[in-house]
Design a protein around this motif. Structure first.
Motif, PDB file in Angstrom:
ATOM      1  N   GLU A   1       2.708  65.662  72.331  1.00 35.32           N
ATOM      2  CA  GLU A   1       2.045  64.444  72.781  1.00 35.32           C
ATOM      3  C   GLU A   1       1.099  63.945  71.710  1.00 35.32           C
ATOM      4  O   GLU A   1       0.739  64.676  70.790  1.00 35.32           O
ATOM      5  CB  GLU A   1       1.293  64.676  74.090  1.00 35.32           C
ATOM      6  N   GLU A   2       0.714  62.687  71.852  1.00 34.43           N
ATOM      7  CA  GLU A   2      -0.113  62.065  70.826  1.00 34.43           C
ATOM      8  C   GLU A   2      -1.335  61.429  71.475  1.00 34.43           C
ATOM      9  O   GLU A   2      -1.240  60.797  72.519  1.00 34.43           O
ATOM     10  CB  GLU A   2       0.735  60.978  70.148  1.00 34.43           C
ATOM     11  N   LEU A   3      -2.495  61.642  70.857  1.00 35.97           N
ATOM     12  CA  LEU A   3      -3.728  61.053  71.368  1.00 35.97           C
ATOM     13  C   LEU A   3      -4.378  60.201  70.278  1.00 35.97           C
ATOM     14  O   LEU A   3      -4.355  60.583  69.113  1.00 35.97           O
ATOM     15  CB  LEU A   3      -4.722  62.148  71.790  1.00 35.97           C
ATOM     16  N   PHE A   4      -4.931  59.077  70.681  1.00 33.43           N
ATOM     17  CA  PHE A   4      -5.639  58.239  69.716  1.00 33.43           C
ATOM     18  C   PHE A   4      -7.126  58.543  69.781  1.00 33.43           C
ATOM     19  O   PHE A   4      -7.705  58.615  70.862  1.00 33.43           O
ATOM     20  CB  PHE A   4      -5.353  56.759  69.978  1.00 33.43           C
ATOM     21  N   ILE A   5      -7.706  58.754  68.622  1.00 32.00           N
ATOM     22  CA  ILE A   5      -9.112  59.151  68.553  1.00 32.00           C
ATOM     23  C   ILE A   5      -9.880  58.075  67.800  1.00 32.00           C
ATOM     24  O   ILE A   5      -9.699  57.908  66.585  1.00 32.00           O
ATOM     25  CB  ILE A   5      -9.265  60.506  67.808  1.00 32.00           C
TER      26      ILE A   5
ATOM     27  N   VAL B   1     -13.793  65.435  73.504  1.00 30.72           N
ATOM     28  CA  VAL B   1     -13.743  66.443  74.578  1.00 30.72           C
ATOM     29  C   VAL B   1     -12.359  66.493  75.245  1.00 30.72           C
ATOM     30  O   VAL B   1     -11.785  67.569  75.382  1.00 30.72           O
ATOM     31  CB  VAL B   1     -14.889  66.242  75.596  1.00 30.72           C
ATOM     32  N   PRO B   2     -11.784  65.326  75.639  1.00 31.77           N
ATOM     33  CA  PRO B   2     -10.425  65.384  76.200  1.00 31.77           C
ATOM     34  C   PRO B   2      -9.410  65.997  75.225  1.00 31.77           C
ATOM     35  O   PRO B   2      -8.524  66.738  75.651  1.00 31.77           O
ATOM     36  CB  PRO B   2     -10.072  63.920  76.483  1.00 31.77           C
ATOM     37  N   LEU B   3      -9.557  65.720  73.944  1.00 35.32           N
ATOM     38  CA  LEU B   3      -8.634  66.309  72.960  1.00 35.32           C
ATOM     39  C   LEU B   3      -8.765  67.832  72.957  1.00 35.32           C
ATOM     40  O   LEU B   3      -7.769  68.557  73.006  1.00 35.32           O
ATOM     41  CB  LEU B   3      -8.924  65.759  71.557  1.00 35.32           C
ATOM     42  N   ARG B   4     -10.012  68.317  72.910  1.00 35.16           N
ATOM     43  CA  ARG B   4     -10.221  69.771  72.921  1.00 35.16           C
ATOM     44  C   ARG B   4      -9.608  70.389  74.170  1.00 35.16           C
ATOM     45  O   ARG B   4      -8.977  71.442  74.115  1.00 35.16           O
ATOM     46  CB  ARG B   4     -11.725  70.098  72.865  1.00 35.16           C
TER      47      ARG B   4
ATOM     48  N   VAL C   1      -3.945  62.079  66.769  1.00 36.00           N
ATOM     49  CA  VAL C   1      -3.762  63.524  66.737  1.00 36.00           C
ATOM     50  C   VAL C   1      -2.521  63.863  67.552  1.00 36.00           C
ATOM     51  O   VAL C   1      -2.367  63.401  68.685  1.00 36.00           O
ATOM     52  CB  VAL C   1      -4.999  64.249  67.312  1.00 36.00           C
ATOM     53  N   ILE C   2      -1.637  64.649  66.958  1.00 35.83           N
ATOM     54  CA  ILE C   2      -0.419  65.078  67.649  1.00 35.83           C
ATOM     55  C   ILE C   2      -0.561  66.560  67.994  1.00 35.83           C
ATOM     56  O   ILE C   2      -0.917  67.370  67.130  1.00 35.83           O
ATOM     57  CB  ILE C   2       0.822  64.841  66.759  1.00 35.83           C
ATOM     58  N   ILE C   3      -0.341  66.886  69.251  1.00 32.39           N
ATOM     59  CA  ILE C   3      -0.391  68.285  69.689  1.00 32.39           C
ATOM     60  C   ILE C   3       1.026  68.704  70.047  1.00 32.39           C
ATOM     61  O   ILE C   3       1.735  67.987  70.761  1.00 32.39           O
ATOM     62  CB  ILE C   3      -1.269  68.465  70.946  1.00 32.39           C
TER      63      ILE C   3
ATOM     64  N   VAL D   1      -1.320  71.335  65.602  1.00 31.95           N
ATOM     65  CA  VAL D   1      -2.111  70.114  65.795  1.00 31.95           C
ATOM     66  C   VAL D   1      -2.139  69.366  64.459  1.00 31.95           C
ATOM     67  O   VAL D   1      -2.423  69.953  63.408  1.00 31.95           O
ATOM     68  CB  VAL D   1      -3.551  70.419  66.270  1.00 31.95           C
ATOM     69  N   ILE D   2      -1.804  68.085  64.520  1.00 33.39           N
ATOM     70  CA  ILE D   2      -1.728  67.263  63.303  1.00 33.39           C
ATOM     71  C   ILE D   2      -2.730  66.117  63.419  1.00 33.39           C
ATOM     72  O   ILE D   2      -2.735  65.372  64.399  1.00 33.39           O
ATOM     73  CB  ILE D   2      -0.302  66.686  63.122  1.00 33.39           C
ATOM     74  N   PHE D   3      -3.598  66.014  62.423  1.00 33.62           N
ATOM     75  CA  PHE D   3      -4.669  65.002  62.405  1.00 33.62           C
ATOM     76  C   PHE D   3      -4.329  63.969  61.340  1.00 33.62           C
ATOM     77  O   PHE D   3      -4.254  64.292  60.163  1.00 33.62           O
ATOM     78  CB  PHE D   3      -6.012  65.654  62.064  1.00 33.62           C
ATOM     79  N   ILE D   4      -4.113  62.730  61.772  1.00 32.48           N
ATOM     80  CA  ILE D   4      -3.671  61.687  60.845  1.00 32.48           C
ATOM     81  C   ILE D   4      -4.671  60.532  60.827  1.00 32.48           C
ATOM     82  O   ILE D   4      -4.938  59.916  61.864  1.00 32.48           O
ATOM     83  CB  ILE D   4      -2.285  61.140  61.274  1.00 32.48           C
ATOM     84  N   ASP D   5      -5.237  60.267  59.657  1.00 36.59           N
ATOM     85  CA  ASP D   5      -6.084  59.072  59.562  1.00 36.59           C
ATOM     86  C   ASP D   5      -5.632  58.214  58.390  1.00 36.59           C
ATOM     87  O   ASP D   5      -4.888  58.656  57.521  1.00 36.59           O
ATOM     88  CB  ASP D   5      -7.566  59.443  59.449  1.00 36.59           C
ATOM     89  N   LYS D   6      -6.040  56.960  58.436  1.00 36.29           N
ATOM     90  CA  LYS D   6      -5.674  56.024  57.364  1.00 36.29           C
ATOM     91  C   LYS D   6      -6.938  55.625  56.608  1.00 36.29           C
ATOM     92  O   LYS D   6      -7.096  54.483  56.178  1.00 36.29           O
ATOM     93  CB  LYS D   6      -4.987  54.785  57.969  1.00 36.29           C
ATOM     94  N   GLY D   7      -7.839  56.575  56.472  1.00 38.98           N
ATOM     95  CA  GLY D   7      -9.100  56.327  55.779  1.00 38.98           C
ATOM     96  C   GLY D   7      -8.954  56.369  54.271  1.00 38.98           C
ATOM     97  O   GLY D   7      -7.847  56.195  53.740  1.00 38.98           O
TER      98      GLY D   7
END
Ligand SMILES: Nc1ncnc2c1ncn2[C@@H]1O[C@H](COP(=O)(O)OP(=O)(O)OP(=O)(O)O)[C@@H](O)[C@H]1O
Ligand SMILES: [Mg+2]
Lengths: 132, 137
Positions: free
Chosen positions: B8-12, B19-22, B62-64, B77-83
């Motif tokens: 699943e994928e969550l937008f942060i 907290v919901p991600l954790r 973030v993809i879990i 867990v994959i953390f993707i940013d476009k910074g």
């Protein structure tokens, strides 16, 4: 804004953290505690973290800040009930909670704070379970 | 080879998303019977990386995943940013290096807490960090 309640018990303040911390909540706790110590001229702060299942570098740093700030204001901070998994994880992460005194549970933590009060004049002391 | 069985994928985008991600990551660990200690390490690593994603990457996704390598089950867990990306990755991976006046523990500490750690970054294009914690790792 969500805040963690601070209980005044005589010369001490008691904080029981019942929820997992996030950054803003931890920061609020730090400033609320400092204000409350100042207001009541408290001599000790007991923070019960037995219900906290994760502490990362940010929250660990806040606990350290609280200990340092309270010391400057002449109050001692004791953190009680850290879960073993949390303690092991903090070490592996590389965060040493320097200056943070810890005790097994609230009762032992209270004993520590009282001992500190009654030995107020003496400088740095180390406390353990043996009665000095 | 590591294959994903569930994801699943969550937008942060804000601190309240953390907290919901954790909690979601913890549920993935619980589902495969991960020990409390390994769950704690995984969630703490997640907490560090998502703070970096918010603080330096300006948010992201973030993809879990539940994963298996045939021998063991795990959580990826994959953390993707476009910074802005990271200029010197070797420096960033060192204990105590921070451009944010912080402790500089996040990346090196996270690497110690998980079993697999991969970081890809490109200046101006963002950063992707992938971690795996195995159930018996
Ligand atoms: N997603 C990211 N995008 C851009 N730069 C990043 C990212 N993650 C980390 N960095 C850079 O790498 C440095 C090191 O990160 P690390 O998490 O180890 O330490 P920190 O965040 O500065 O401090 P701490 O995590 O201890 O609070 C950061 O200061 C920042 O310059
Ligand atoms: Mg960080």
């Amino acid at each position: 804004m969500e805040r963690i309640p601070i209980l005044k018990m005589g010369d001490f303040l008691l904080v029981t953290i019942q929820v997992d911390l996030y950054d803003q909540l931890a920061e609020n706790l730090e400033s609320d505690l400092i204000n409350t110590i100042n207001k009541h001229n408290s001599k000790g702060v007991l923070i019960d973290i037995s219900a906290v299942s994760i502490i990362d570098s940010f929250m660990g740093r806040i606990l350290g800040n609280i200990a340092v700030m309270s010391k400057i204001m002449d109050a001692q901070t004791v953190v009680v009930g850290m879960q073993p998994a949390v303690a092991i994880t903090l070490v592996e992460l590389g965060l040493s909670l320097n200056g943070v005194i810890s005790a097994l549970n609230v009762e032992k933590g209270m004993d520590l704070l009282r001992a500190k009060m009654y030995n107020g004049d003496k400088e740095e002391q180390t406390y353990d379970d043996s009665n000095q | 080879m590591t294959t994903a069985t569930n994801k699943e994928e969550l937008f942060i985008v804000k601190e309240q998303d953390v907290v919901p991600l954790r909690n979601r990551v913890k549920e993935y660990g619980v589902k495969i019977g991960m020990s409390i200690l390994n769950q704690t390490k995984l969630i703490t690593a997640t907490s560090e990386l998502v703070r970096n994603l918010l603080k330096y990457g300006g948010g992201g996704r973030v993809i879990i995943e539940s994963v298996t390598n045939g021998r063991d089950l795990g959580v990826r867990v994959i953390f993707i940013d476009k910074g802005p990306g990271i200029k010197d990755i070797n420096l960033a991976m060192q204990d105590g290096y921070s451009t944010g006046k912080s402790l500089g523990l996040g990346l090196p500490g996270t690497k110690r807490l998980v079993n697999e750690f991969d970081i890809q970054t490109e200046l101006g294009n963002g950063t992707t960090v992938t971690i795996i914690k195995w159930k018996n790792g």
